[in-house]
Design a protein around this motif. Structure first.
Motif, PDB file in Angstrom:
ATOM      1  N   ILE A 152       0.835  -1.193   0.000  1.00  0.00           N
ATOM      2  CA  ILE A 152       0.000   0.000   0.000  1.00  0.00           C
ATOM      3  C   ILE A 152       0.873   1.248   0.000  1.00  0.00           C
ATOM      4  O   ILE A 152       0.504   2.289  -0.558  1.00  0.00           O
ATOM      5  CB  ILE A 152      -0.968  -0.052   1.200  1.00  0.00           C
ATOM      6  N   ALA A 153       2.078   1.137   0.598  1.00  0.00           N
ATOM      7  CA  ALA A 153       3.018   2.270   0.583  1.00  0.00           C
ATOM      8  C   ALA A 153       3.388   2.692  -0.825  1.00  0.00           C
ATOM      9  O   ALA A 153       3.743   3.857  -1.072  1.00  0.00           O
ATOM     10  CB  ALA A 153       4.281   1.891   1.353  1.00  0.00           C
ATOM     11  N   GLN A 154       3.314   1.761  -1.779  1.00  0.00           N
ATOM     12  CA  GLN A 154       3.683   2.077  -3.154  1.00  0.00           C
ATOM     13  C   GLN A 154       2.633   2.914  -3.874  1.00  0.00           C
ATOM     14  O   GLN A 154       2.836   3.336  -5.021  1.00  0.00           O
ATOM     15  CB  GLN A 154       3.959   0.788  -3.930  1.00  0.00           C
ATOM     16  N   CYS A 155       1.525   3.161  -3.208  1.00  0.00           N
ATOM     17  CA  CYS A 155       0.486   3.999  -3.817  1.00  0.00           C
ATOM     18  C   CYS A 155       0.972   5.424  -4.073  1.00  0.00           C
ATOM     19  O   CYS A 155       0.306   6.186  -4.782  1.00  0.00           O
ATOM     20  CB  CYS A 155      -0.757   4.039  -2.932  1.00  0.00           C
ATOM     21  N   HIS A 156       2.115   5.796  -3.514  1.00  0.00           N
ATOM     22  CA  HIS A 156       2.606   7.164  -3.767  1.00  0.00           C
ATOM     23  C   HIS A 156       2.977   7.361  -5.232  1.00  0.00           C
ATOM     24  O   HIS A 156       3.062   8.497  -5.710  1.00  0.00           O
ATOM     25  CB  HIS A 156       3.777   7.503  -2.845  1.00  0.00           C
ATOM     26  N   TYR A 157       3.204   6.261  -5.972  1.00  0.00           N
ATOM     27  CA  TYR A 157       3.410   6.426  -7.413  1.00  0.00           C
ATOM     28  C   TYR A 157       2.323   5.711  -8.223  1.00  0.00           C
ATOM     29  O   TYR A 157       2.504   5.390  -9.393  1.00  0.00           O
ATOM     30  CB  TYR A 157       4.813   5.949  -7.834  1.00  0.00           C
ATOM     31  N   ALA A 158       1.160   5.478  -7.595  1.00  0.00           N
ATOM     32  CA  ALA A 158       0.039   4.854  -8.301  1.00  0.00           C
ATOM     33  C   ALA A 158      -0.437   5.759  -9.442  1.00  0.00           C
ATOM     34  O   ALA A 158      -0.294   6.985  -9.396  1.00  0.00           O
ATOM     35  CB  ALA A 158      -1.109   4.600  -7.333  1.00  0.00           C
ATOM     36  N   LYS A 159      -1.008   5.134 -10.464  1.00  0.00           N
ATOM     37  CA  LYS A 159      -1.465   5.896 -11.627  1.00  0.00           C
ATOM     38  C   LYS A 159      -2.773   6.638 -11.358  1.00  0.00           C
ATOM     39  O   LYS A 159      -3.081   7.633 -12.009  1.00  0.00           O
ATOM     40  CB  LYS A 159      -1.637   4.956 -12.827  1.00  0.00           C
ATOM     41  N   GLY A 160      -3.563   6.147 -10.378  1.00  0.00           N
ATOM     42  CA  GLY A 160      -4.854   6.756 -10.117  1.00  0.00           C
ATOM     43  C   GLY A 160      -4.829   7.712  -8.929  1.00  0.00           C
ATOM     44  O   GLY A 160      -4.049   7.551  -7.997  1.00  0.00           O
ATOM     45  N   ILE A 161      -5.687   8.704  -8.978  1.00  0.00           N
ATOM     46  CA  ILE A 161      -5.764   9.686  -7.899  1.00  0.00           C
ATOM     47  C   ILE A 161      -6.209   9.028  -6.596  1.00  0.00           C
ATOM     48  O   ILE A 161      -5.790   9.428  -5.512  1.00  0.00           O
ATOM     49  CB  ILE A 161      -6.716  10.854  -8.298  1.00  0.00           C
ATOM     50  N   PHE A 162      -7.065   7.982  -6.710  1.00  0.00           N
ATOM     51  CA  PHE A 162      -7.520   7.291  -5.506  1.00  0.00           C
ATOM     52  C   PHE A 162      -6.345   6.685  -4.746  1.00  0.00           C
ATOM     53  O   PHE A 162      -6.262   6.792  -3.524  1.00  0.00           O
ATOM     54  CB  PHE A 162      -8.523   6.194  -5.890  1.00  0.00           C
ATOM     55  N   GLY A 163      -5.422   6.059  -5.479  1.00  0.00           N
ATOM     56  CA  GLY A 163      -4.255   5.459  -4.846  1.00  0.00           C
ATOM     57  C   GLY A 163      -3.388   6.487  -4.160  1.00  0.00           C
ATOM     58  O   GLY A 163      -2.915   6.275  -3.035  1.00  0.00           O
ATOM     59  N   LYS A 164      -3.182   7.614  -4.826  1.00  0.00           N
ATOM     60  CA  LYS A 164      -2.341   8.659  -4.242  1.00  0.00           C
ATOM     61  C   LYS A 164      -3.000   9.279  -3.012  1.00  0.00           C
ATOM     62  O   LYS A 164      -2.333   9.585  -2.015  1.00  0.00           O
ATOM     63  CB  LYS A 164      -2.040   9.730  -5.294  1.00  0.00           C
ATOM     64  N   LEU A 165      -4.326   9.458  -3.073  1.00  0.00           N
ATOM     65  CA  LEU A 165      -5.040   9.976  -1.900  1.00  0.00           C
ATOM     66  C   LEU A 165      -4.954   8.998  -0.731  1.00  0.00           C
ATOM     67  O   LEU A 165      -4.788   9.408   0.426  1.00  0.00           O
ATOM     68  CB  LEU A 165      -6.508  10.236  -2.259  1.00  0.00           C
ATOM     69  N   LEU A 166      -5.062   7.711  -1.045  1.00  0.00           N
ATOM     70  CA  LEU A 166      -4.933   6.687  -0.016  1.00  0.00           C
ATOM     71  C   LEU A 166      -3.570   6.774   0.659  1.00  0.00           C
ATOM     72  O   LEU A 166      -3.459   6.757   1.888  1.00  0.00           O
ATOM     73  CB  LEU A 166      -5.126   5.302  -0.638  1.00  0.00           C
ATOM     74  N   TYR A 167      -2.531   6.904  -0.152  1.00  0.00           N
ATOM     75  CA  TYR A 167      -1.166   7.001   0.379  1.00  0.00           C
ATOM     76  C   TYR A 167      -1.027   8.211   1.297  1.00  0.00           C
ATOM     77  O   TYR A 167      -0.548   8.117   2.428  1.00  0.00           O
ATOM     78  CB  TYR A 167      -0.165   7.082  -0.766  1.00  0.00           C
TER      79      TYR A 167
END
Length: 803
Positions: free
Chosen positions: A711-726
């Motif tokens: 889940i820590a890798q969400c900082h470079y996720a392609k979606g805004i949801f992933g980045k917000l989660l991070y």
């Protein structure tokens, strides 16, 4: 198979159901065949049978149980018989709480002093670890309870522990990281083993055929059960094929269906499933007899006294300038330090025990005979600076003959799931020490922590006692050593470097993204310091006594070394003679010396005893990567008897005829390993040691996030949801620390931030399944509405199925 007659009566579905938990702590049962569920509980140093219902996940408070000293503490006793006694009392309490499998001891090596879970592990040395572990296991299992040795294997960092890929050469793995497990299997006869979270050279350990089949099952002839760490199953069928029988916790039948489908399509044979069921039944029947038929309460006071005895023998006296200890009769002391009021006695995480009794220093003074003129906390426990507390402490210290200064690491610094950032004791405690030393030079430091710390301040204390994490009776045990009622006999089971940068693995720890490289090879702990001639603060095996010992008259035979040990002081005491072996050949690289035996001897003042330490199958062996087996090199071997790895008292030599195996290395390609100077091993040299290329240590940021990404890798996720989660997780962690909720902040990092996405399904007991997880990943990877639709559809489907 032992239980073929029972297995023949089972349906395929019933067999598959046994391979996963019933809930968070119990195995599945089959009532029609009389197969009961069994209960598993955390318990390396005390039973943590969760008081909440067994279907409740998390680190809930346990039923009260004796909190014994942690493994890191008991290892300092160097007393295997004492370890077996601890195991027996753990087994008795497990019976009282209807616990079948005790999840411990932990026997991973202390590769690096910053590993957040070092307080749960015995030592930096595999031989000492193996002997202590085997003794614990024998004690636990003497009550019909199964020990569960963990974490198998090469699991030496907490950060990213569920995804990190450990890159290590075969010889280092065998000699350093697997030897203690081998001893646990062969000498301890452990009934169960817990597989670790990490990958090993590219494959998750519980799916690793070389580790689980070639070594564990075939070479060591292990016939017991392998259990996943909680949420540690990646590919369930691959894990089962490798011989990882029990998946914990429950997945509400999801992975049962994977097993059934794999049998139907020929991916796995039903015979392999039958063998796994047979081994699990053996564990069930081994443990259920006493836990079901003989539950009885234990003697709380007696077990508390045993915990105190164990702590007393494990305390290490590190410094005693001008014999300031033991405290002379009538000497008035000031007691300073927050840990004196509220004892620091155990680590944090799954091993937390709810103690039956808890001793605190200030409550035990009257019986100690030590005269206290008062107490001041001196510092804020969690690092905040407070000059008023320092001033009050100094005012008290000025009036005393001596100061007992209780310092150390707090509960949230040493914790499962997190590694320490440095080796320092908090700055506010050192500021207190500096201030007190200006008004009173007779300072006796008492350290409470479960791992090595830097001590640049050591010249400001005349006495230094390390209690490690002494369990619920540790505070009283320390006072008995300070008063002289107990003569300290503990010896360090790990080296204390002068500074962290001296640590051999400092440049290679921790793995920050995809991999962690063990470039230091076998040179961990004293094996490195002694070989590379690096000065240390305190060497492995070091510890002072209130008496003195003399060694003499060494004699070496083909089977053992014998010598005389004399107590030359005025007090009875216990000494730990240590056997080290040095091979005088330079054909195969080795550390300059390796521990190959030890014993603990009680000797009265003026008495001499004859001590014999026998050789065994590990005394002269090394693992040959060319023959792929243990070999013995033909050579002269120096037999060293020491009071520590750096204090060799006696030596002699013996010629050993070896197995004449081929030399497995090209010396010119491995200069660092032949010299022991492994602080800057190049990739090319490490690859020569490995015999293969080193994989990239970095995450592939071009690919969508998948099941085994964190889940820590969400900082470079392609979606805004992933980045917000991070960012929401990072902010919540910061906020919790800001408002003082440090334990909750740590828990978030352990159970959310560093969790791989598959852990959402594996750790929620069926609330989220893998199809739902597909929807979450779709959202994270940039298709929010498609993902939320898929997630909702799969949730509805799950609810319709009655899950």
């Amino acid at each position: 198979m032992k239980y073929n007659d029972i297995i023949e009566k089972m349906t395929l579905e019933e067999k598959a159901s046994l391979m996963s938990g019933k809930d968070f702590w119990q195995t599945q049962e089959i009532e029609r065949l009389g197969i009961d569920s069994i209960f598993l509980a955390d318990g390396p140093h005390g039973i943590r049978r969760q008081a909440a219902a067994a279907n409740k996940p998390g680190l809930n408070q346990g039923v009260p149980a004796t909190c014994y000293p942690t493994a890191a503490t008991v290892a300092n006793s160097w007393n295997a018989e004492l370890g077996e006694k601890v195991g027996e009392f753990l087994g008795e309490e497990a019976i009282a709480q209807n616990v079948n499998v005790l999840l411990g001891p932990g026997i991973n090596m202390k590769r690096n002093p910053l590993c957040g879970r070092n307080f749960e592990y015995f030592s930096e040395d595999p031989y000492l670890t193996g002997k202590m572990a085997a003794s614990y296991i024998r004690g636990i299992q003497s009550y019909g309870v199964s020990a569960c040795v963990k974490h198998f294997a090469v699991n030496n960092q907490e950060e990213k522990r569920m995804t990190i890929d450990t890159i290590v050469d075969e010889r280092t793995m065998r000699e350093i990281y697997l030897t203690a497990f081998e001893m646990a299997v062969k000498e301890g006869q452990t009934q169960s083993i817990m597989s670790s979270y990490n990958k090993l050279n590219g494959t998750y350990t519980n799916e690793h055929m070389h580790l689980m089949q070639d070594i564990l099952r075939h070479e060591w002839n292990y016939t017991g059960t392998v259990i996943t760490d909680w949420g540690g199953s990646n590919d369930r069928v691959a894990g089962l094929r490798a011989g990882n029988e029990l998946e914990m916790p429950t997945t509400a039948g999801e992975t049962d269906q994977e097993i059934i489908q794999a049998v139907h399509n020929g991916e796995i044979s039903e015979e392999i499933l039958d063998q796994s069921v047979d081994r699990l039944l053996d564990l069930i029947y081994f443990t259920e007899t006493k836990t079901k038929k003989d539950p009885r309460p234990f003697d709380v006071e007696k077990h508390h006294r045993v915990s105190q005895k164990v702590a007393e023998e494990s305390i290490v006296l590190l410094k005693n300038e001008n014999n300031i200890l033991p405290l002379t009769f009538g000497k008035k002391v000031a007691v300073i330090g927050d840990f004196a009021k509220d004892a620091r006695y155990q680590g944090a995480g799954s091993s937390i025990v709810n103690p039956t009794i808890l001793d605190h220093t200030m409550e035990c003074f009257e019986e100690s005979g030590i005269i206290s003129i008062g107490y001041e906390p001196g510092f804020e426990r969690y690092g905040k600076k407070n000059q008023k507390k320092i001033d009050k402490a100094c005012a008290l210290a000025e009036k005393a003959d001596a100061v007992l200064l209780y310092i150390g690491l707090d509960e949230v610094t040493e914790a499962e799931g997190l590694d320490r950032k440095h080796m320092n004791i908090p700055e506010n405690q050192i500021e207190l020490l500096d201030a007190i030393s200006e008004v009173n030079q007779n300072i006796i430091g008492i350290i409470s922590c479960g791992s090595a710390v830097e001590m640049p301040w050591i010249d400001k204390v005349k006495g230094l006692l390390h209690g490690y994490l002494g369990g619920q009776a540790g505070a009283r045990a320390i006072l008995r050593v300070l008063s002289g009622d107990v003569n300290p006999s503990g010896k360090l089971a790990e080296t204390y470097p002068i500074r962290y940068e001296d640590t051999p693995s400092a440049k290679y720890f921790p793995g920050k993204e995809k991999t962690v490289e063990y470039r230091e090879g076998m040179y961990i702990g004293y094996r490195y310091y002694d070989t590379a001639n690096v000065n240390v603060r305190f060497p492995f095996g070091y510890g002072l006594s209130y008496t003195t010992f003399a060694y003499s008259d060494i004699e070496v035979s083909k089977d053992a070394v014998t010598f005389q040990l004399t107590n030359t002081g005025q007090k009875a005491g216990m000494e730990v003679p240590q056997l080290y072996v040095r091979c005088q050949s330079d054909q195969i690289f080795r550390p300059t010396k390796e521990l190959k035996g030890f014993t603990k001897v009680f000797i009265n003042a003026g008495e001499t005893k004859t001590v014999t330490i026998s050789f065994d199958d590990k005394t002269f062996r090394y693992f040959n990567v060319q023959t792929n087996q243990w070999e013995i090199e033909t050579a002269e071997y120096e037999i060293l008897i020491g009071a520590s790895s750096a204090d060799i008292k006696l030596n002699d030599t013996i010629f050993i005829e070896g197995t004449n195996a081929p030399i497995p290395y090209d010396k010119e390609k491995l200069p660092s390993y032949y010299s022991g100077n492994i602080k800057n091993v190049s990739q090319r040299e490490f690859e020569s040691l490995l015999g293969r290329s080193v994989p990239s240590p970095y995450w592939d940021r071009t690919q969508p996030l998948g099941y085994n990404d964190m889940i820590a890798q969400c900082h470079y996720a392609k979606g805004i949801f992933g980045k917000l989660l991070y960012h929401s997780i990072v902010f919540t962690h910061w906020f919790l620390r800001k408002i003082g909720k440090r334990s909750q902040a740590n828990l978030m990092m352990m159970s959310v931030y560093n969790m791989p996405f598959r852990g959402i399904a594996r750790m929620t007991g069926g609330i989220v399944n893998m199809p739902m997880l597909d929807g979450i990943l779709t959202m994270v990877n940039g298709n929010f509405f498609k993902g939320i639709y898929h997630l909702t559809k799969e949730k509805v489907k799950l609810m319709k199925n009655g899950t």
